[in-house]
Design a protein around this motif. Sequence first.
Motif, mmCIF file in Angstrom:
data_model
loop_
_atom_site.group_PDB
_atom_site.id
_atom_site.type_symbol
_atom_site.label_atom_id
_atom_site.label_comp_id
_atom_site.label_asym_id
_atom_site.label_seq_id
_atom_site.Cartn_x
_atom_site.Cartn_y
_atom_site.Cartn_z
ATOM 1 N N PRO A 1 -30.131 -77.942 2.580
ATOM 2 C CA PRO A 1 -31.448 -77.541 3.507
ATOM 3 C C PRO A 1 -32.262 -78.687 4.270
ATOM 4 C CG PRO A 1 -31.517 -76.596 1.191
ATOM 5 C CD PRO A 1 -30.268 -77.844 1.244
ATOM 6 N N ASP A 2 -32.898 -78.397 5.300
ATOM 7 C CA ASP A 2 -33.527 -79.388 5.911
ATOM 8 C C ASP A 2 -34.900 -79.661 4.957
ATOM 9 O OD1 ASP A 2 -34.403 -76.861 6.572
ATOM 10 O OD2 ASP A 2 -35.242 -77.503 8.787
ATOM 11 N N LYS A 3 -35.988 -79.720 6.088
ATOM 12 C CA LYS A 3 -37.279 -80.332 5.257
ATOM 13 C C LYS A 3 -37.758 -79.180 4.240
ATOM 14 C CE LYS A 3 -38.640 -83.513 8.895
ATOM 15 N NZ LYS A 3 -37.440 -83.015 9.964
ATOM 16 N N GLN B 1 -36.287 -74.870 9.230
ATOM 17 C CA GLN B 1 -35.895 -74.178 10.215
ATOM 18 C C GLN B 1 -34.462 -73.477 9.650
ATOM 19 O OE1 GLN B 1 -36.974 -74.693 13.524
ATOM 20 N NE2 GLN B 1 -37.647 -77.024 13.681
ATOM 21 N N THR B 2 -33.981 -73.852 8.427
ATOM 22 C CA THR B 2 -32.460 -73.148 8.179
ATOM 23 C C THR B 2 -32.762 -72.122 7.185
ATOM 24 O OG1 THR B 2 -32.579 -75.159 6.360
ATOM 25 C CG2 THR B 2 -31.550 -75.642 8.240
ATOM 26 N N THR C 1 -43.249 -82.823 2.594
ATOM 27 C CA THR C 1 -41.789 -82.187 2.410
ATOM 28 C C THR C 1 -41.232 -82.743 0.942
ATOM 29 O OG1 THR C 1 -39.451 -82.129 3.517
ATOM 30 C CG2 THR C 1 -40.923 -83.985 3.717
ATOM 31 N N ASN C 2 -41.650 -84.140 0.553
ATOM 32 C CA ASN C 2 -41.013 -84.441 -0.629
ATOM 33 C C ASN C 2 -41.819 -84.280 -1.669
ATOM 34 O OD1 ASN C 2 -38.927 -86.117 0.857
ATOM 35 N ND2 ASN C 2 -40.508 -87.717 1.652
#
Lengths: 527, 317
Positions: free
Chosen positions: A47-49, A56-57, A188-189
Amino acid sequence: MAVALVSLVSGCTSLQSSATEVGGVRKTDERPVRDGGTLTVALNSDPDKLDPSLAQTLVGRTVFAGMCEKLYDIDENGTLVPQLATSLPEISADGLTVTLPIRKGAKFSDGTPLDAAAVVTSLLRHRDLPGSARATELGPVKKAVAVGSSTVRITLDHPYTPLTGVLADRAGMVMSPTALKKYGKDFTNHPSCVGAFRFVERVGGDRIVLEKDPNYYAADKVHLDKIVYKPISDGNVRLANLRSGDVQIGDQMGPVDVQSALTEPNLQLFNSPSLGFQGIGVNVGNVNGLGEKPGKIDTPLASDVRVREAFDLAIDRDLLNTVVFQGMYEPACGPISPQSGIAPGVKPEDCPKRDVAKAKQLLKEAGVKLPVKVELKTSTTPEQGRVGQVLQAMVKEAGFELSLRPTEYTTMISETDEGDYDIFTSGWSGRLDPDGNVSNFLKTAGAMNAYGIGDPDLDKLIDEGRSISDPARRTEIYDEITKRVQDDHSMIYLYRQKNYVVASKDVAGIRVFGDGLVRVTNAGYIR
Amino acid sequence: MTKFLLTRLRQSLITLILVSIVVFAGIRALPGDPALALAGEERSPEALAAIREAYGLNDNIVVQYGRFIGHALTGDLGTSSRTGLPVSQAIGQALPVTLELAALSLLLAIVIGIGAGVIAAVRRGKPEEWLANAIALVGLSIPTFWLGIVLVLGFAIAVPVFSASGYVPFGTDPLDNLRRMVLPSIVLGSGLAAVVMRQTRGAMLDSLSADYVRTARAKGLSRRAVVGGHALRNSLVTVVTVLGLQLGHLISGAVVTEQIFVLPGFGKLTIDAVFTRDYATLQAVVLCTSAAYILINLLVDVVYSVIDPRIRLGGAK
């Protein structure tokens, strides 16, 4: 057969049949489960962020399904149901004011209480954060305010019916205001939402680990201790890991891998039809690039609708599905899935049949030089290669000489956005509201209209579909849009994928719905 | 020795700078806009513009390179455009995996390759030589991907002795770590073992027929002292050179092996970065790999200057 299977699924609570049925629909397995255990889910990419505003995914959405609830969700029939909201929105008569009642007593994973102010903070962040992937979806939102602690009032620039559908995706995810303040861009983290599981750690390319969230409002219905998401891009390797027991759920399995999995007694199959589409986009006017005014392209296919119709008529959608996908996908001929809960589209059996004689006749009438040379740009996956080869053989009989140009995905998108192609394989994972499958692709200068379609009448219909709320009228509009696109043959819809999920047989309670996400909130190991 | 080392270090540094320029330019020459790769399915013009702005993709390439080197020198390798995680963190997590994989494969290749090579040379013309040669040929010919899948089917699914995928650090659970690392190490090490075996065999054959070996034998030294002390030691110069060169292949071979066994190492990081046009990660990974390659070559030079002092003297002239 399909009807029998559907009734079997809906009427039967203890579905212990193995991965033996293909063609039917199987979205859940309701056997009772015990508490405890770790479930490992193999995703087809990393996965992205993990930030709902920036993500977006599709695989990212699957991970969010475990830890970030939304204002609305869909059920197994593709119908919108409340999740963090308590009922469907109340929309004013002029369509400009939307009122959302928010769930009371819920908490974010960091302990912050969920309230209307938190929802407003998230909505405005989705709309305004630089680089937000939600900005377009929430573009019509003029204002959002908290009225008391559990009501949100949204004011719109213009009536915008798809809003509820949008709020059933990432734009409807509510983030902890405390975490947003503390981490800012680094959210995001350290993602923190309302969800059955909370974020523990992420090792890029290897795993994302979630654990049961004691703050979750329905924690008593959550059985698993931990969920581990592992990106395994190769379908073969995903299957090998399912067989060896290293992972328990394999997401987005291709037809070939599903066929292999069927022989395995320890595995079971879930599937649901997708809301998306796959087809062939024809460059009919993209001369200046995406978002620019369509121009004139001087090829037989671009300039003469009869040639495009001939191309379309030369294709046997059923055969394509059988040869390339072992009959495990569904033939399609319009942008909207017949499964859609809102304004369902054309059923596979109502798609036009192959007619080579008529195709030849049309080419003759068009007076084009035979064979008509066309180049098809496809991505480099084996499946897309086979789609290309089958099409090549089919259209040859009508008088087309189709050459294939496999191109690495990102490069292909760059080139097709710039208009550097004849035709290309174009697909979309689909959205709940039909507008999400239509406006960006078919509207003049739309964000994903790489075809260069520019039809003012179509634009008017699309705008009307977005702004009215009467379901019957919307169905009429999307039928009309589908008919116009079919007559124009600029986008030739071919098939709809199905979401195939293979799971270990001792796991139950997972849900696979039309949006393609694997829901693990209530999953667990059988007793 | 110091002068030799300094010369080689200076050469290595220049090579590294040149590599960084080539890598930087090469990555940007890849077709496909990174903003597009990042925007994924939903690509609105506003989102694309914001992504380009956020990652400084609008600046000219010289400015981008300067920024990259400036940050790299302070230890900041940037942020992954895809995951938003610091690249140094990703590298820190991937490095031990690849290093362990490479070390185990190398160990396997040295033990099996040198052992089989010596046996093949000593037992020349006997069935042992024939067998060793046949195994080496198979080891060289089998595609990594195929061997990996076969081993997984055999030893992780049919007879589940080993694990099919994933990584557990040695410190966390040594046994589980080995359970996961044995199959990939065999896959990666097998080709190298075959190369080492053939090199060892060839060099040993030369040594065994050399005058000094005949002298050693004539002096009445034991067979063990002749083969191990004289012939093998002299043969190792060639073998070490080959090992050094092959280490580069080990790193590239890790790309495939890590994909099959889903090991979160450098190879997997690289592939993911290529497909998502994650410039920051990609250039850091390629640069680190190049640095490792250069370092290995330097070490090889040092090692064989120890084994054979004539090389050092030649280099220092």
